[in-house]
Write a protein that holds these residues in place. Structure first.
Motif, PDB file in Angstrom:
ATOM      1  N   LEU A 221       6.559 -14.876 -21.034  1.00  8.99           N
ATOM      2  CA  LEU A 221       6.531 -15.314 -20.006  1.00  8.99           C
ATOM      3  C   LEU A 221       7.186 -14.314 -18.829  1.00  8.99           C
ATOM      4  CD1 LEU A 221       7.773 -18.978 -20.167  1.00  8.99           C
ATOM      5  CD2 LEU A 221       5.318 -18.214 -19.675  1.00  8.99           C
ATOM      6  N   ALA A 222       8.070 -13.826 -19.372  1.00  9.56           N
ATOM      7  CA  ALA A 222       8.808 -12.820 -18.582  1.00  9.56           C
ATOM      8  C   ALA A 222       7.779 -11.536 -18.325  1.00  9.56           C
ATOM      9  CB  ALA A 222      10.139 -12.162 -19.376  1.00  9.56           C
ATOM     10  N   TYR A 223       7.245 -10.725 -19.374  1.00  3.66           N
ATOM     11  CA  TYR A 223       6.423  -9.746 -19.389  1.00  3.66           C
ATOM     12  C   TYR A 223       5.202 -10.084 -18.747  1.00  3.66           C
ATOM     13  CZ  TYR A 223      10.111  -7.218 -21.921  1.00  3.66           C
ATOM     14  OH  TYR A 223      11.165  -6.736 -21.935  1.00  3.66           O
ATOM     15  N   ARG A 224       4.801 -11.265 -18.315  1.00  4.11           N
ATOM     16  CA  ARG A 224       3.413 -11.510 -17.763  1.00  4.11           C
ATOM     17  C   ARG A 224       3.799 -11.668 -16.284  1.00  4.11           C
ATOM     18  NH1 ARG A 224       0.767 -16.219 -21.643  1.00  4.11           N
ATOM     19  NH2 ARG A 224      -0.247 -14.807 -23.228  1.00  4.11           N
ATOM     20  N   LYS A 225       5.180 -11.918 -16.019  1.00  2.00           N
ATOM     21  CA  LYS A 225       5.424 -12.017 -14.454  1.00  2.00           C
ATOM     22  C   LYS A 225       5.471 -10.678 -13.828  1.00  2.00           C
ATOM     23  CE  LYS A 225       6.328 -16.258 -13.450  1.00  2.00           C
ATOM     24  NZ  LYS A 225       6.129 -17.012 -12.082  1.00  2.00           N
ATOM     25  N   ALA A 226       5.997  -9.742 -14.769  1.00  2.00           N
ATOM     26  CA  ALA A 226       6.429  -8.142 -14.022  1.00  2.00           C
ATOM     27  C   ALA A 226       6.158  -7.269 -14.916  1.00  2.00           C
ATOM     28  CB  ALA A 226       7.871  -8.649 -13.399  1.00  2.00           C
ATOM     29  N   GLU A 227       6.135  -6.340 -14.344  1.00  2.00           N
ATOM     30  CA  GLU A 227       6.024  -4.750 -15.117  1.00  2.00           C
ATOM     31  C   GLU A 227       7.367  -4.423 -16.096  1.00  2.00           C
ATOM     32  OE1 GLU A 227       5.155  -1.358 -13.027  1.00  2.00           O
ATOM     33  OE2 GLU A 227       3.610  -2.315 -11.701  1.00  2.00           O
ATOM     34  N   ALA A 228       6.913  -4.229 -17.387  1.00  2.00           N
ATOM     35  CA  ALA A 228       8.038  -4.312 -18.336  1.00  2.00           C
ATOM     36  C   ALA A 228       8.973  -3.152 -17.871  1.00  2.00           C
ATOM     37  CB  ALA A 228       7.214  -3.838 -19.993  1.00  2.00           C
ATOM     38  N   SER A 229       8.647  -2.114 -17.317  1.00  2.00           N
ATOM     39  CA  SER A 229       9.478  -1.068 -16.871  1.00  2.00           C
ATOM     40  C   SER A 229      10.556  -1.410 -15.804  1.00  2.00           C
ATOM     41  CB  SER A 229       8.864   0.117 -16.390  1.00  2.00           C
ATOM     42  OG  SER A 229       8.027  -0.403 -15.294  1.00  2.00           O
ATOM     43  N   LYS A 230      10.163  -2.595 -15.016  1.00  2.00           N
ATOM     44  CA  LYS A 230      11.027  -2.990 -14.119  1.00  2.00           C
ATOM     45  C   LYS A 230      12.035  -4.057 -14.516  1.00  2.00           C
ATOM     46  CE  LYS A 230       7.705  -2.454 -10.370  1.00  2.00           C
ATOM     47  NZ  LYS A 230       6.916  -3.081  -9.170  1.00  2.00           N
ATOM     48  N   ILE A 231      11.818  -4.907 -15.670  1.00  2.00           N
ATOM     49  CA  ILE A 231      12.683  -5.838 -16.131  1.00  2.00           C
ATOM     50  C   ILE A 231      13.256  -5.756 -17.549  1.00  2.00           C
ATOM     51  CG2 ILE A 231      11.433  -7.524 -14.535  1.00  2.00           C
ATOM     52  CD1 ILE A 231       9.995  -8.588 -17.340  1.00  2.00           C
ATOM     53  N   ALA A 232      12.691  -4.863 -18.420  1.00  2.00           N
ATOM     54  CA  ALA A 232      13.065  -4.535 -19.787  1.00  2.00           C
ATOM     55  C   ALA A 232      14.674  -4.506 -19.839  1.00  2.00           C
ATOM     56  CB  ALA A 232      12.372  -3.459 -20.487  1.00  2.00           C
ATOM     57  N   SER A 233      15.476  -3.911 -18.880  1.00  2.00           N
ATOM     58  CA  SER A 233      16.726  -3.722 -19.030  1.00  2.00           C
ATOM     59  C   SER A 233      17.486  -4.939 -19.231  1.00  2.00           C
ATOM     60  CB  SER A 233      17.231  -2.809 -18.148  1.00  2.00           C
ATOM     61  OG  SER A 233      16.916  -3.373 -16.712  1.00  2.00           O
ATOM     62  N   ALA A 234      17.061  -6.052 -18.891  1.00  2.00           N
ATOM     63  CA  ALA A 234      17.454  -7.393 -18.787  1.00  2.00           C
ATOM     64  C   ALA A 234      17.866  -7.952 -20.316  1.00  2.00           C
ATOM     65  CB  ALA A 234      16.896  -8.356 -17.817  1.00  2.00           C
ATOM     66  N   GLU A 235      16.757  -7.144 -21.149  1.00  2.00           N
ATOM     67  CA  GLU A 235      16.955  -7.459 -22.795  1.00  2.00           C
ATOM     68  C   GLU A 235      18.437  -7.283 -23.174  1.00  2.00           C
ATOM     69  OE1 GLU A 235      14.876  -8.805 -24.960  1.00  2.00           O
ATOM     70  OE2 GLU A 235      12.592  -8.019 -24.299  1.00  2.00           O
ATOM     71  N   TYR A 236      19.079  -6.427 -22.436  1.00  2.00           N
ATOM     72  CA  TYR A 236      20.542  -5.954 -23.082  1.00  2.00           C
ATOM     73  C   TYR A 236      21.541  -6.702 -22.925  1.00  2.00           C
ATOM     74  CZ  TYR A 236      16.951  -2.413 -24.123  1.00  2.00           C
ATOM     75  OH  TYR A 236      15.759  -1.696 -24.496  1.00  2.00           O
ATOM     76  N   THR A 237      21.170  -7.770 -21.899  1.00  2.00           N
ATOM     77  CA  THR A 237      22.337  -8.658 -21.578  1.00  2.00           C
ATOM     78  C   THR A 237      22.520  -9.682 -22.700  1.00  2.00           C
ATOM     79  OG1 THR A 237      20.632 -10.389 -20.922  1.00  2.00           O
ATOM     80  CG2 THR A 237      21.724  -9.024 -19.180  1.00  2.00           C
ATOM     81  N   GLY A 238      21.764  -9.451 -24.003  1.00  2.00           N
ATOM     82  CA  GLY A 238      22.096 -10.187 -25.074  1.00  2.00           C
ATOM     83  C   GLY A 238      23.390  -9.701 -25.838  1.00  2.00           C
ATOM     84  N   LEU A 239      23.509  -8.514 -25.610  1.00  2.00           N
ATOM     85  CA  LEU A 239      24.960  -7.896 -26.293  1.00  2.00           C
ATOM     86  C   LEU A 239      26.113  -8.220 -25.733  1.00  2.00           C
ATOM     87  CD1 LEU A 239      25.786  -6.079 -28.453  1.00  2.00           C
ATOM     88  CD2 LEU A 239      25.554  -4.103 -26.857  1.00  2.00           C
ATOM     89  N   LEU A 240      25.930  -8.448 -24.036  1.00  2.00           N
ATOM     90  CA  LEU A 240      27.206  -9.219 -23.333  1.00  2.00           C
ATOM     91  C   LEU A 240      27.187 -10.463 -23.911  1.00  2.00           C
ATOM     92  CD1 LEU A 240      26.313  -7.567 -19.861  1.00  2.00           C
ATOM     93  CD2 LEU A 240      27.809  -6.755 -21.805  1.00  2.00           C
TER      94      LEU A 240
END
Length: 285
Positions: A221-240
């Motif tokens: 759903l996320a990568y269909r909503k927006a370009e990957a380069s603009k949102i992919a950094s949100a993936e790393y909130t998993g570590l937090l």
């Protein structure tokens, strides 16, 4: 709400869900049979994905089965190592080492796929590996830490092998084959492991698989909503999230080396994501 904000919210929620999936693995006792748990996890994933597989089968007959077979066994090895790592390491430490997967892809892509090596790739990989060393603290390396690095290696190789699978292959099929094709081997290993079947592990296994499927769906759903380069950094909130959930559920207190190491891992990953973003959902198939 704009599409970028919506995409980032989906990714943050997805990574939070993925950490809870890891937490369900962590509740296992270290001496419980690993291969039984992995088999239960594979079986539950197959049951969850079977309706989607049947729905897509006629329009998209299975292809590239040899690559699915290879990926399935590499993934199964990674899941077994993941159980070892999560049951013996703090949740945040294990997740920090899992996040070494994109960094490992840099040298592996050069070696296996013949990709060009740039100064930026070298710099980001080196900074990330410094972070891994800080988290590991070489004086405290043990089998569980090495197992976590083995998980990262299996994820990295599986990510590179995705290129061998045609783009027209539905995600549900890829997820299904990755879990099912290695089930005979895992079942044989569970028999070799011996002992009575621990049926109480079914529910943590089912819950872990279900949450990972939710994570994969939210990523789509996320990568269909927006370009990957603009949102992919949100993936790393998993570590937090792993740091916070480890402290909340397992009374784990993150020290300064862990936090510093996490920063060294996240910063180059964010840089790589902006330059060549790739959904981490591919790492959980």
């Amino acid at each position: 709400m704009n599409s970028v904000a919506a995409g980032m919210i989906y990714l943050v929620l997805g990574n939070l869900v993925a950490v809870f999936s890891d937490a369900l693995v962590k509740v296992l006792e270290p001496d419980q049979p690993i291969f039984q748990f992995v088999f239960f996890r594979q079986l539950s994933a197959a049951l969850l994905l079977a309706p989607w597989l049947l729905w897509s089968w006629r329009r998209h007959p299975p292809v590239a089965l040899k690559w699915h077979l290879l990926r399935a066994h590499i993934w199964a090895a990674g899941v077994c190592l993941m159980v070892v790592a999560l049951t013996q390491l703090p949740l945040a430490t294990a997740n920090a080492l899992f996040y070494a997967a994109p960094l490992l892809m840099v040298p592996l892509a050069v070696w296996l796929a013949g990709e060009a090596l740039s100064r930026q790739k070298v710099a980001t990989a080196l900074i990330g590996f410094v972070g891994v060393l800080i988290v590991l603290r070489p004086t405290e390396v043990n089998w569980a830490a090495l197992a976590a690095l083995g998980v990262a290696l299996s994820l990295a190789i599986n990510n590179l092998l995705i290129k061998r699978i045609p783009l027209r292959q539905p995600i549900a099929q890829t997820l299904f084959f990755t879990n099912v094709l290695s089930m005979p081997l895992i079942l044989a290993l569970a028999w070799w492991e011996g002992g009575d079947w621990q049926w109480q592990m079914w529910w943590p296994a089912f819950g872990s698989s279900a949450l990972i499927m939710v994570y994969a769906g939210l990523c789509v759903l996320a990568y269909r909503k927006a370009e990957a380069s603009k949102i992919a950094s949100a993936e790393y909130t998993g570590l937090l999230a792993a740091v916070a959930i480890g402290a909340w559920l397992f009374d784990e207190q993150p020290g300064l080396p862990l936090l510093l190491g996490c920063l060294c891992i996240i910063i180059p990953l964010v840089t790589m994501a902006r330059g060549k973003a790739k959904p981490l959902a591919e790492q959980v198939v």
